[in-house]
Design a protein around this motif. Structure first.
Motif, PDB file in Angstrom:
ATOM      1  N   ASN A   6       0.824  -1.217   0.000  1.00 33.04           N
ATOM      2  CA  ASN A   6       0.000   0.000   0.000  1.00 33.04           C
ATOM      3  C   ASN A   6       0.853   1.260   0.000  1.00 33.04           C
ATOM      4  O   ASN A   6       0.536   2.221  -0.701  1.00 33.04           O
ATOM      5  CB  ASN A   6      -0.944   0.006   1.198  1.00 33.04           C
ATOM      6  CG  ASN A   6      -2.021  -1.059   1.080  1.00 33.04           C
ATOM      7  OD1 ASN A   6      -2.309  -1.550  -0.008  1.00 33.04           O
ATOM      8  ND2 ASN A   6      -2.605  -1.423   2.197  1.00 33.04           N
ATOM      9  N   ILE A  85      -9.518   0.128  -7.931  1.00 33.50           N
ATOM     10  CA  ILE A  85      -9.163  -0.198  -6.541  1.00 33.50           C
ATOM     11  C   ILE A  85      -9.668  -1.588  -6.186  1.00 33.50           C
ATOM     12  O   ILE A  85      -8.957  -2.383  -5.556  1.00 33.50           O
ATOM     13  CB  ILE A  85      -9.704   0.871  -5.572  1.00 33.50           C
ATOM     14  CG1 ILE A  85      -8.927   2.173  -5.751  1.00 33.50           C
ATOM     15  CG2 ILE A  85      -9.633   0.388  -4.125  1.00 33.50           C
ATOM     16  CD1 ILE A  85      -9.510   3.366  -5.010  1.00 33.50           C
ATOM     17  N   SER A  86     -10.882  -1.914  -6.599  1.00 33.30           N
ATOM     18  CA  SER A  86     -11.446  -3.233  -6.313  1.00 33.30           C
ATOM     19  C   SER A  86     -10.612  -4.348  -6.940  1.00 33.30           C
ATOM     20  O   SER A  86     -10.332  -5.363  -6.294  1.00 33.30           O
ATOM     21  CB  SER A  86     -12.886  -3.294  -6.831  1.00 33.30           C
ATOM     22  OG  SER A  86     -13.432  -4.570  -6.634  1.00 33.30           O
ATOM     23  N   ARG A  89      -7.284  -4.605  -4.996  1.00 33.63           N
ATOM     24  CA  ARG A  89      -7.456  -5.161  -3.647  1.00 33.63           C
ATOM     25  C   ARG A  89      -7.697  -6.662  -3.666  1.00 33.63           C
ATOM     26  O   ARG A  89      -7.333  -7.366  -2.720  1.00 33.63           O
ATOM     27  CB  ARG A  89      -8.597  -4.460  -2.931  1.00 33.63           C
ATOM     28  CG  ARG A  89      -8.238  -3.025  -2.570  1.00 33.63           C
ATOM     29  CD  ARG A  89      -9.284  -2.377  -1.746  1.00 33.63           C
ATOM     30  NE  ARG A  89      -9.246  -2.985  -0.414  1.00 33.63           N
ATOM     31  CZ  ARG A  89     -10.212  -2.891   0.467  1.00 33.63           C
ATOM     32  NH1 ARG A  89     -11.303  -2.233   0.173  1.00 33.63           N
ATOM     33  NH2 ARG A  89     -10.102  -3.457   1.644  1.00 33.63           N
ATOM     34  N   GLN A  90      -8.302  -7.170  -4.728  1.00 30.16           N
ATOM     35  CA  GLN A  90      -8.591  -8.600  -4.821  1.00 30.16           C
ATOM     36  C   GLN A  90      -7.404  -9.401  -5.343  1.00 30.16           C
ATOM     37  O   GLN A  90      -7.465 -10.629  -5.376  1.00 30.16           O
ATOM     38  CB  GLN A  90      -9.784  -8.831  -5.744  1.00 30.16           C
ATOM     39  CG  GLN A  90     -11.085  -8.303  -5.212  1.00 30.16           C
ATOM     40  CD  GLN A  90     -12.210  -8.485  -6.209  1.00 30.16           C
ATOM     41  OE1 GLN A  90     -12.228  -9.461  -6.956  1.00 30.16           O
ATOM     42  NE2 GLN A  90     -13.136  -7.550  -6.234  1.00 30.16           N
ATOM     43  N   HIS A  97      -0.876  -4.901  -9.367  1.00 28.67           N
ATOM     44  CA  HIS A  97      -0.655  -3.751  -8.475  1.00 28.67           C
ATOM     45  C   HIS A  97       0.064  -2.619  -9.203  1.00 28.67           C
ATOM     46  O   HIS A  97      -0.289  -1.445  -9.046  1.00 28.67           O
ATOM     47  CB  HIS A  97       0.147  -4.179  -7.242  1.00 28.67           C
ATOM     48  CG  HIS A  97      -0.562  -5.196  -6.414  1.00 28.67           C
ATOM     49  ND1 HIS A  97       0.088  -5.987  -5.503  1.00 28.67           N
ATOM     50  CD2 HIS A  97      -1.869  -5.573  -6.370  1.00 28.67           C
ATOM     51  CE1 HIS A  97      -0.780  -6.801  -4.916  1.00 28.67           C
ATOM     52  NE2 HIS A  97      -1.971  -6.568  -5.437  1.00 28.67           N
TER      53      HIS A  97
END
Length: 166
Positions: A6, A85-86, A89-90, A97
């Motif tokens: 992150n 973003i979804s 994140r998955q 990324h």
């Protein structure tokens, strides 16, 4: 010191937004009038100040003024950011990324410009390419192609061995 995923992504996104906004500010300062231009490489590359009130590649830029256009484009950008973003994140895949960070950085750069100026500042004109674009567009395009390519490669594997999704 090792950065978490992150934090690494946040730094990449911030760097892209900073580079995009800095180049746009420079163009706005050096070329205050739309249409002002300077040739960098004769017959190949020109910087030309342009404001895009539409979407990617100038689509809907010349349509009649519409009070719903700006809010609608902001909403669509936010939906695209949320979808990216979804996906990120998955995923546990580093390439997803990287692609997501490129897309998000470019999208946030253009979103900020659109909110502050009512349109997106474009200025890079490569003569063999029919559109004028900006730094954010470059990152969105590279990230989008990388994201689609990686997702297609994972779908082709189809054996469940790909570490793309959690």
């Amino acid at each position: 010191m090792k950065l978490s995923k992150n934090r690494w992504m946040a730094l990449v996104i911030a760097a892209i937004v900073a580079a995009d906004w800095a180049t746009k500010a420079l163009v706005q300062q050096r070329f205050p009038s739309r249409g002002d231009q300077v040739t960098l490489i004769d017959g190949l590359l020109t910087f030309q100040h342009s404001i895009n009130h539409g979407i990617s590649w100038g689509m809907f830029n010349d349509s009649a003024p519409n009070p719903w256009r700006l809010p609608l484009l902001i909403l669509l950008t936010l939906i695209g950011i949320g979808a990216t973003i979804s996906i990120v994140r998955q995923s546990r895949d580093r390439w997803i990324h990287v692609a997501g960070a490129l897309v998000l950085g470019g999208a946030l750069g253009n979103l900020g410009d659109r909110v502050l100026n009512g349109g997106v500042t474009d200025f890079i004109h490569v003569h063999f390419f029919p559109y004028i674009f900006n730094v954010a567009d470059i990152f969105i395009s590279i990230g989008g192609v990388l994201l689609v390519a990686r997702m297609l490669l994972d779908a082709r594997r189809g054996d469940g061995s790909a570490p793309t999704h959690a």
